[in-house]
Design a protein around this motif. Structure first.
Motif, PDB file in Angstrom:
ATOM      1  N   ARG A 100       1.040  -1.221   0.231  1.00 47.67           N
ATOM      2  CA  ARG A 100       0.016  -0.361   0.229  1.00 47.67           C
ATOM      3  C   ARG A 100       0.553   1.099   0.204  1.00 47.67           C
ATOM      4  NH1 ARG A 100      -2.375   3.289   3.989  1.00 47.67           N
ATOM      5  NH2 ARG A 100      -1.780   2.360   5.725  1.00 47.67           N
ATOM      6  N   ASN A 101       2.003   1.253   0.846  1.00 48.53           N
ATOM      7  CA  ASN A 101       3.146   2.568   0.772  1.00 48.53           C
ATOM      8  C   ASN A 101       4.218   1.837   0.998  1.00 48.53           C
ATOM      9  OD1 ASN A 101       2.687   2.136   3.723  1.00 48.53           O
ATOM     10  ND2 ASN A 101       2.421   3.011   4.428  1.00 48.53           N
ATOM     11  N   VAL A 102       5.376   3.119   0.558  1.00 47.59           N
ATOM     12  CA  VAL A 102       6.726   2.160   0.250  1.00 47.59           C
ATOM     13  C   VAL A 102       7.277   3.934   1.295  1.00 47.59           C
ATOM     14  CG1 VAL A 102       9.355   2.117  -0.968  1.00 47.59           C
ATOM     15  CG2 VAL A 102       6.708   1.492  -1.541  1.00 47.59           C
ATOM     16  N   VAL A 103       8.041   3.249   2.929  1.00 47.72           N
ATOM     17  CA  VAL A 103       8.620   3.410   3.354  1.00 47.72           C
ATOM     18  C   VAL A 103      10.066   4.058   2.846  1.00 47.72           C
ATOM     19  CG1 VAL A 103       9.946   4.257   5.500  1.00 47.72           C
ATOM     20  CG2 VAL A 103       7.595   4.063   5.784  1.00 47.72           C
ATOM     21  N   LEU A 104      10.516   5.180   2.136  1.00 44.97           N
ATOM     22  CA  LEU A 104      12.089   4.848   1.845  1.00 44.97           C
ATOM     23  C   LEU A 104      13.068   5.169   3.073  1.00 44.97           C
ATOM     24  CD1 LEU A 104      14.395   4.526  -0.723  1.00 44.97           C
ATOM     25  CD2 LEU A 104      13.615   6.905  -0.916  1.00 44.97           C
ATOM     26  N   LEU A 105      13.459   4.671   3.244  1.00 44.46           N
ATOM     27  CA  LEU A 105      14.815   4.906   4.639  1.00 44.46           C
ATOM     28  C   LEU A 105      16.453   5.653   3.787  1.00 44.46           C
ATOM     29  CD1 LEU A 105      13.504   2.968   7.323  1.00 44.46           C
ATOM     30  CD2 LEU A 105      12.924   5.105   7.123  1.00 44.46           C
ATOM     31  N   GLN A 106      17.576   6.504   3.603  1.00 42.64           N
ATOM     32  CA  GLN A 106      18.305   6.188   2.671  1.00 42.64           C
ATOM     33  C   GLN A 106      19.508   6.576   3.574  1.00 42.64           C
ATOM     34  OE1 GLN A 106      17.432   9.362  -0.979  1.00 42.64           O
ATOM     35  NE2 GLN A 106      17.963  10.319   0.908  1.00 42.64           N
ATOM     36  N   PRO A 107      20.516   5.939   3.610  1.00 46.53           N
ATOM     37  CA  PRO A 107      21.401   5.158   4.630  1.00 46.53           C
ATOM     38  C   PRO A 107      22.413   6.750   4.817  1.00 46.53           C
ATOM     39  CG  PRO A 107      21.842   3.637   3.089  1.00 46.53           C
ATOM     40  CD  PRO A 107      20.340   4.599   2.891  1.00 46.53           C
ATOM     41  N   THR A 108      22.208   7.839   4.429  1.00 50.58           N
ATOM     42  CA  THR A 108      23.148   8.922   4.895  1.00 50.58           C
ATOM     43  C   THR A 108      22.555  10.081   5.476  1.00 50.58           C
ATOM     44  OG1 THR A 108      21.328   9.850   2.631  1.00 50.58           O
ATOM     45  CG2 THR A 108      23.890   8.726   2.052  1.00 50.58           C
ATOM     46  N   SER A 109      21.113   8.994   6.399  1.00 45.24           N
ATOM     47  CA  SER A 109      20.587   9.726   7.441  1.00 45.24           C
ATOM     48  C   SER A 109      20.691   8.809   8.590  1.00 45.24           C
ATOM     49  CB  SER A 109      19.109  10.373   7.045  1.00 45.24           C
ATOM     50  OG  SER A 109      19.270  10.966   6.128  1.00 45.24           O
ATOM     51  N   PHE A 124       0.559   9.320   7.175  1.00 45.14           N
ATOM     52  CA  PHE A 124      -0.004   8.896   6.063  1.00 45.14           C
ATOM     53  C   PHE A 124      -0.752   8.039   5.849  1.00 45.14           C
ATOM     54  CE2 PHE A 124      -0.059   5.084   3.275  1.00 45.14           C
ATOM     55  CZ  PHE A 124      -0.143   5.644   2.146  1.00 45.14           C
ATOM     56  N   ASN A 125      -2.235   9.071   4.987  1.00 47.65           N
ATOM     57  CA  ASN A 125      -3.639   8.428   4.434  1.00 47.65           C
ATOM     58  C   ASN A 125      -3.648   8.109   2.801  1.00 47.65           C
ATOM     59  OD1 ASN A 125      -4.826  10.553   3.385  1.00 47.65           O
ATOM     60  ND2 ASN A 125      -4.228  11.471   5.534  1.00 47.65           N
ATOM     61  N   GLY A 126      -4.777   7.584   2.802  1.00 49.42           N
ATOM     62  CA  GLY A 126      -4.230   7.226   1.122  1.00 49.42           C
ATOM     63  C   GLY A 126      -4.924   8.237  -0.208  1.00 49.42           C
ATOM     64  N   SER A 127      -5.273   9.105   0.878  1.00 55.72           N
ATOM     65  CA  SER A 127      -5.565  10.607   0.112  1.00 55.72           C
ATOM     66  C   SER A 127      -3.997  11.551  -0.282  1.00 55.72           C
ATOM     67  CB  SER A 127      -6.708  11.336   0.657  1.00 55.72           C
ATOM     68  OG  SER A 127      -5.917  11.766   2.276  1.00 55.72           O
ATOM     69  N   ILE A 128      -3.170  11.167  -0.432  1.00 49.70           N
ATOM     70  CA  ILE A 128      -1.787  12.223   0.208  1.00 49.70           C
ATOM     71  C   ILE A 128      -0.552  11.200  -1.505  1.00 49.70           C
ATOM     72  CG2 ILE A 128      -2.039  13.138   1.913  1.00 49.70           C
ATOM     73  CD1 ILE A 128       0.101  11.917   3.395  1.00 49.70           C
ATOM     74  N   ASP A 129      -0.333  11.624  -1.237  1.00 51.85           N
ATOM     75  CA  ASP A 129       1.637  10.931  -2.446  1.00 51.85           C
ATOM     76  C   ASP A 129       2.170  10.930  -1.880  1.00 51.85           C
ATOM     77  OD1 ASP A 129      -0.809  11.550  -3.868  1.00 51.85           O
ATOM     78  OD2 ASP A 129      -0.205  13.661  -4.889  1.00 51.85           O
ATOM     79  N   ASN A 183       3.661   6.675  -1.635  1.00 54.04           N
ATOM     80  CA  ASN A 183       1.855   6.173  -1.134  1.00 54.04           C
ATOM     81  C   ASN A 183       1.869   5.379  -2.748  1.00 54.04           C
ATOM     82  OD1 ASN A 183      -1.144   5.692  -2.997  1.00 54.04           O
ATOM     83  ND2 ASN A 183      -1.997   7.156  -1.543  1.00 54.04           N
ATOM     84  N   TYR A 184       0.893   3.984  -2.600  1.00 56.25           N
ATOM     85  CA  TYR A 184       1.761   3.357  -3.994  1.00 56.25           C
ATOM     86  C   TYR A 184       1.035   3.446  -5.085  1.00 56.25           C
ATOM     87  CZ  TYR A 184       0.876  -1.463  -6.567  1.00 56.25           C
ATOM     88  OH  TYR A 184       1.351  -2.485  -7.872  1.00 56.25           O
ATOM     89  N   ASN A 185      -0.543   3.952  -4.853  1.00 49.82           N
ATOM     90  CA  ASN A 185      -1.400   4.192  -6.226  1.00 49.82           C
ATOM     91  C   ASN A 185      -0.779   5.519  -6.683  1.00 49.82           C
ATOM     92  OD1 ASN A 185      -3.048   1.781  -6.269  1.00 49.82           O
ATOM     93  ND2 ASN A 185      -4.276   3.281  -3.819  1.00 49.82           N
ATOM     94  N   SER A 186      -0.051   6.371  -5.988  1.00 58.93           N
ATOM     95  CA  SER A 186      -0.173   7.750  -6.824  1.00 58.93           C
ATOM     96  C   SER A 186       1.098   7.278  -7.268  1.00 58.93           C
ATOM     97  CB  SER A 186       0.552   8.700  -5.432  1.00 58.93           C
ATOM     98  OG  SER A 186      -0.671   9.171  -4.964  1.00 58.93           O
ATOM     99  N   LEU A 187       2.414   6.910  -6.739  1.00 59.50           N
ATOM    100  CA  LEU A 187       3.730   5.954  -7.815  1.00 59.50           C
ATOM    101  C   LEU A 187       2.858   5.274  -9.207  1.00 59.50           C
ATOM    102  CD1 LEU A 187       5.775   5.159  -5.344  1.00 59.50           C
ATOM    103  CD2 LEU A 187       6.318   6.708  -6.477  1.00 59.50           C
ATOM    104  N   MET A 188       1.981   4.645  -9.160  1.00 56.11           N
ATOM    105  CA  MET A 188       1.720   3.473  -9.844  1.00 56.11           C
ATOM    106  C   MET A 188       1.145   4.218 -10.862  1.00 56.11           C
ATOM    107  SD  MET A 188       2.908   0.856  -9.750  1.00 56.11           S
ATOM    108  CE  MET A 188       3.780   1.298  -9.034  1.00 56.11           C
ATOM    109  N   ASN A 189       0.076   5.635 -10.614  1.00 54.29           N
ATOM    110  CA  ASN A 189      -0.783   6.016 -11.755  1.00 54.29           C
ATOM    111  C   ASN A 189      -0.467   7.602 -11.717  1.00 54.29           C
ATOM    112  OD1 ASN A 189      -2.005   3.473 -12.399  1.00 54.29           O
ATOM    113  ND2 ASN A 189      -2.664   4.871  -9.792  1.00 54.29           N
ATOM    114  N   LYS A 190       0.586   8.735 -10.885  1.00 56.88           N
ATOM    115  CA  LYS A 190       0.522  10.406 -11.516  1.00 56.88           C
ATOM    116  C   LYS A 190       2.089  10.047 -11.938  1.00 56.88           C
ATOM    117  CE  LYS A 190      -2.329  11.728  -7.536  1.00 56.88           C
ATOM    118  NZ  LYS A 190      -2.541  12.681  -6.677  1.00 56.88           N
TER     119      LYS A 190
END
Length: 231
Positions: A100-109, A124-129, A183-190
């Motif tokens: 449903r969503n992806v948490v991106l954690l960059q090693p540099t932080s 996070f909720n489904g209405s935001i990107d 947001n997974y849907n945003s990544l796929m569709n926007k």
């Protein structure tokens, strides 16, 4: 589990060679992001995306098995974060795992806290990107940032308008690179992600290691216990 924790760690670091496996306060840099992801989920929902054998070997010593080797075309300076995220999602989709969503954690932080990731997930909720980690910047563009015009003279990047006093100017936020929740849907569709929610973090937890000076600053903060990790 509907959340993929994605740690992106390519091998070609120019500012600090082999940065992601360099020892910071007793641990490889990448270990901090792996440890914080493990506070939230099992390794099956953690993806370390890397093209580098030494990083893969380092992860194995941390009892983590990288699910794939990132393709070389996604490990260049030109490759976008979105392309790397979509590659990981496509890999798991081929294994019949949809997130449903992806948490991106960059090693540099490495100085982000568990509480920051938790707060980002709560925002996070489904209405935001995208939920995005930020800090309040000291370089307010209404006041301090200039660029060269066609005549070779300095001009302000942004017109201050009616703001005569610094304290009247709007608060400006700077992306700190510490945590993103996509947001997974945003990544796929926007084409563009436009609905963004900020997770405002303290500057001391927003250190983004890009060069040796950043490394020394993070090392100093940790050695002097000015930052205390909560995991």
């Amino acid at each position: 589990m509907e959340t993929l924790f994605l740690i992106t760690a390519r091998g070609g670091s120019k500012g600090i060679p082999k940065k992601n496996i360099k020892i910071l306060n007793g641990k490889p840099l990448i270990q901090y992001s792996l440890e914080i992801a493990r506070q939230f989920t099992e390794d099956s929902d953690i993806c370390i995306s890397t093209d580098d054998k030494e990083i893969i070997d380092c992860c194995q010593k941390l009892n983590y098995h990288c699910p794939f080797v990132r393709p070389p075309q996604l490990a260049t300076d030109e490759a976008s974060s979105k392309d790397v995220i979509l590659h990981a999602l496509d890999f798991y989709k081929s294994k019949n795992k949809i997130y449903r969503n992806v948490v991106l954690l960059q090693p540099t932080s490495p100085l982000r806290l568990k509480e920051h990731v938790q707060s980002a997930l709560e925002l996070f909720n489904g209405s935001i990107d995208l939920v995005i980690g930020v800090k309040i910047t000291k370089s307010n563009p209404y006041q301090l940032l200039y660029q060269l015009n066609q005549q070779g003279n300095l001009e302000k990047v942004m017109n201050a308008g009616n703001y005569d006093r610094r304290q009247d100017m709007p608060t400006i936020y700077e992306v700190n690179g510490a945590v993103y929740v996509y947001n997974y849907n945003s990544l796929m569709n926007k084409r563009d992600l436009s609905i963004l929610k900020p997770l405002v973090m303290p500057a001391i937890n927003s250190v983004d290691i890009d060069d040796p000076l950043d490394w020394s600053w993070a090392e100093f903060l940790m050695e002097k216990k000015l930052v205390k990790l909560d995991y």
